[in-house]
Design an enzyme around this catalytic site. Structure first.
Site, short mmCIF file in Angstrom:
data_model
loop_
_atom_site.label_atom_id
_atom_site.label_comp_id
_atom_site.label_asym_id
_atom_site.label_seq_id
_atom_site.Cartn_x
_atom_site.Cartn_y
_atom_site.Cartn_z
N CYS A 2 0.88 -1.16 0.00
CA CYS A 2 0.00 0.00 0.00
C CYS A 2 0.91 1.21 0.00
CB CYS A 2 -0.85 0.05 1.26
SG CYS A 2 -1.91 -1.39 1.47
N ARG A 27 1.93 1.15 -5.94
CA ARG A 27 1.95 0.25 -4.79
C ARG A 27 0.59 -0.38 -4.50
NH1 ARG A 27 6.38 0.77 -1.80
NH2 ARG A 27 5.31 -0.17 -0.03
N TRP A 73 -3.66 -1.70 -1.49
CA TRP A 73 -3.60 -2.94 -2.26
C TRP A 73 -4.06 -4.01 -1.28
CZ3 TRP A 73 -1.39 -7.77 -2.50
CH2 TRP A 73 -1.44 -8.39 -3.74
N LYS A 489 9.85 -15.40 -21.62
CA LYS A 489 10.35 -14.08 -21.19
C LYS A 489 11.11 -13.42 -22.33
CE LYS A 489 8.43 -13.41 -18.46
NZ LYS A 489 7.52 -14.16 -17.66
N GLU A 492 8.68 -12.40 -25.34
CA GLU A 492 7.69 -11.34 -25.12
C GLU A 492 8.31 -9.96 -24.95
OE1 GLU A 492 5.27 -11.57 -21.51
OE2 GLU A 492 6.87 -12.65 -20.53
C1 F6R Z 1 4.01 -13.50 -19.29
C2 F6R Z 1 2.73 -13.10 -18.76
C3 F6R Z 1 1.51 -13.76 -19.29
C4 F6R Z 1 0.56 -14.08 -18.14
C5 F6R Z 1 -0.76 -14.62 -18.69
C6 F6R Z 1 -1.69 -15.04 -17.58
O1 F6R Z 1 5.05 -12.81 -18.69
O2 F6R Z 1 2.64 -12.24 -17.92
O3 F6R Z 1 1.83 -14.89 -20.00
O4 F6R Z 1 1.18 -15.01 -17.31
O5 F6R Z 1 -1.39 -13.64 -19.47
O6 F6R Z 1 -2.01 -13.96 -16.78
P1 F6R Z 1 -2.55 -14.15 -15.32
O7 F6R Z 1 -1.49 -14.81 -14.52
O8 F6R Z 1 -2.87 -12.77 -14.85
O9 F6R Z 1 -3.78 -15.01 -15.41
#
Ligand code: F6R
Length: 612
Positions: A2, A27, A73, A489, A492
């Site tokens: 927060c 935050r 948060w 990683k 993307e």
């Molecule tokens: C990769 C990434 C995405 C998310 C995916 C699922 O770095 O961030 O592949 O992991 O869009 O998102 P969540 O976890 O929010 O359901």
């Protein structure tokens, strides 16, 4: 996570606090509030962003030279107006903003309720302010003394600022494990979670240490004592920062900051949930549905992207440790496949945002078929958290960089605790191994700190391979999902095409791609399949591939064959992904940066994928 801002002095407090809260919104941004003293105490709180608070307070009195503010948060209690801070004590006299978690709030709350205290929110923070009030009432103490005594009774993390309506000439603040900065101006003082709300008024700051209590007076004087009541000599620092940078906590990008936060976020994911020396694991949501989980026919994990990779690691963990059958599903496939799911199944939804449309739809489908839905989610109060029958938050704090880093390790941490807990309850793990794993879990944050120190070496390696157009990531066992995550990683954020493969699968196809231009990242820390991965590295080298090997400290064989080596500390094999993923994150970060990419906001991606 927060954000806190507080002001006492000669200026109007409200605009200073609002501007500061907007800077701290990274935050947390699910609700915001202020308390202002101007003869009377005015408290305004609103679900939503700081802008919603601003709109709400538009036609109200916001006068006053002393005030405290908060952007939330959510941890305890969903984001709404009642759970928003500041919280006011039962007698309406004291007001508090808090960043952190009071772990023992339940027994404290029960004791206070017995004494007639009432609560209007679900938060741990309201317990703390009433605890301070009860101490102040009982012994007729000064605010700072009541705060000090109250803090000796709480466990957990806190950065707090307290305002007493009957003594509006001072603010009392304290910290333990959550940040708090004191800003020293001309006849005015500030508190904030970081220096961004303060920097345009003064460059003179004191970073409070753990277990310190500061009293800020309206005349600009202040005093700092320890929780044992000894006076300290504060270390006043001059800030030399640009606002842009400190919003990211001194890091150039949120992604880098989030990578570096992982020792702390992993601690937060474990906090209050396990104790290695006493040998227990307690995940609130799991205890409630213990029987159903322990006796489930099968666990189905539904997720997307990085969260799916965490799910894949969980498959190895649940199978090896708890001897439970697991299927890991892309949520987008599961939802459209008319899958066989029964009321004897448990479906675990893994999601950072808690809003991913496919994951949400998959659990709605599983729910119709009668399965128990368990959510492993970061964002409190999100749709997936609400649609789950039970669950555990990962407590990673807001993840702003679009490429997920700390959420991944948070998910793996919670899934590991869950697998260990079920293994123990099902009698499938020896006491010795269970204790070893728990002890090693506690060592993981320190080992990540050590890996983060290899940053400049990883940056150098990034420079050597940054111009590649393709990359291959290989791993076996627990490191296969890490290879997938490393490749994701890289693609993307740097837009280099990358594939993750089980190392042994390479010879069934991808080996055709290997030549001197192909970097091959081999995660080679495995104890159990070590000789096999040595052979895989030999196969790559025999075709002139450029090998970047992640190995365990002291490893000799692969290190001699590889072109570049990154060492990570030794750990127990099921915990390896928590360490081996860190070099993957840093490598892709540096490559993306060197290629001029927007690391935090890669093209075409969004942090929360709420469409199919
Ligand atoms: C990769 C990434 C995405 C998310 C995916 C699922 O770095 O961030 O592949 O992991 O869009 O998102 P969540 O976890 O929010 O359901």
């Amino acid at each position: 996570m927060c954000g806190i801002v507080a002001y006492i002095g000669t200026q109007e407090a409200y605009p200073i606090i609002i501007k500061g809260l907007q800077r701290l919104e990274y935050r947390g941004y699910d609700s915001a509030g202020v308390a202002l003293m101007n003869g009377t105490l005015n408290v305004y709180k609103r679900k939503g962003k700081v802008q919603d608070l601003l709109d709400f307070a538009d036609d109200k009195s916001t006068k006053g030279n002393v005030g405290i503010g908060h952007t939330r948060w959510a941890t305890h209690g969903k984001p709404d107006d009642l759970n928003a801070h500041p919280h006011v004590s039962s007698n309406g006299r004291l007001t508090l903003v808090h960043n952190g978690i009071i772990e023992n709030y339940e027994p404290l709350k029960k004791a206070l309720q017995k004494d007639g205290y009432t609560f209007s929110s679900e938060t741990d923070t309201e317990v703390l302010i009433n605890l301070i009030q009860s101490i102040q009432d009982h012994d007729d103490l000064s605010l700072e003394e009541a705060v000090r005594i109250a803090l000796t009774k709480v466990n957990g993390a806190y950065a707090i600022v307290v305002l007493d309506k009957n003594d509006p000439n001072k603010l009392v603040a304290a910290r333990k494990a959550s940040p708090l900065v004191l800003g020293i101006g001309e006849d005015e003082l500030f508190f904030a979670s970081d220096a961004t709300p303060i920097i345009e008024y003064t460059k003179k700051v004191v970073y409070l240490n753990d277990l310190e209590i500061a009293v800020a007076n309206r005349n600009g004087e202040f005093e700092i004592r320890t929780i044992d009541n000894s006076l300290t000599t504060p270390y006043v620092q001059e800030l030399e920062m640009e606002i842009e940078r400190i919003e990211k906590g001194g890091y150039d990008y949120f992604m880098l900051k989030e990578i570096h936060e992982q020792p702390k976020t992993i601690c937060d994911a474990m906090r209050g949930r396990m104790n290695a020396s006493e040998g227990w694991i307690r995940l609130g949501g799991l205890e409630e549905h213990s029987n159903r989980l322990v006796n489930a026919d099968r666990i189905i994990i539904a997720a997307c992207g990085t969260s799916w990779h965490s799910g894949l690691i969980a498959e190895y963990l649940f199978e090896e440790l708890a001897r439970m059958p697991v299927e890991v599903e892309y949520a987008s496939e599961l939802r459209y496949r008319n899958p066989v799911i029964t009321e004897k199944d448990v479906v675990i939804a893994v999601s950072q945002s808690g809003e991913t449309a496919d994951t949400l739809a998959a659990i709605e489908l599983a729910d119709e078929k009668g399965a128990l839905i368990y959510g492993i989610v970061n964002v409190v109060g999100s749709s997936i958290a609400r649609a789950s029958d039970a669950g555990s938050y990962i407590h990673a704090g807001p993840e702003i960089g679009v490429a997920s880093t700390k959420a991944f390790t948070g998910q793996v941490t919670v899934l590991t605790l869950m697998a260990l807990n079920l293994a123990f309850k099902r009698g499938k793990i020896s006491k010795t191994y269970y204790h070893q794993l728990l002890t090693e879990m506690e060592a993981i944050p320190g080992k990540i700190e050590k890996i983060l120190k290899s940053n400049s070496k990883i940056e150098y390696i990034a420079g050597e391979i940054k111009d590649s157009t393709n990359a291959l990531y290989l791993g076996r066992g627990y490191n296969f999902p890490v290879a997938l995550e490393g490749a994701l990683k890289l693609k993307e954020i740097s837009y280099i095409h990358a594939e993750g493969y089980p190392a042994a699968e390479m010879k069934h196809g991808p080996i055709a791609l290997i030549d001197e231009n192909m970097p091959v990242v081999v995660i080679a820390t495995n104890q159990s399949a070590y000789e096999k991965i040595v052979s895989n590295v030999q196969e790559v080298k025999a075709r002139n591939g450029k090998v970047i090997a992640v190995v365990t400290e002291g490893e000799k064989i692969i290190s001699q064959m590889a072109d570049y080596t990154i060492e990570i500390p030794e750990t127990l094999e099921p915990l390896t992904p928590l360490l081996s993923v860190i070099p993957m994150q840093l490598l892709s970060y540096h490559i993306a940066l060197m290629r001029g990419c927007n690391v935090d906001q890669p093209r075409n991606l969004a942090k929360s994928v709420t469409v199919e």
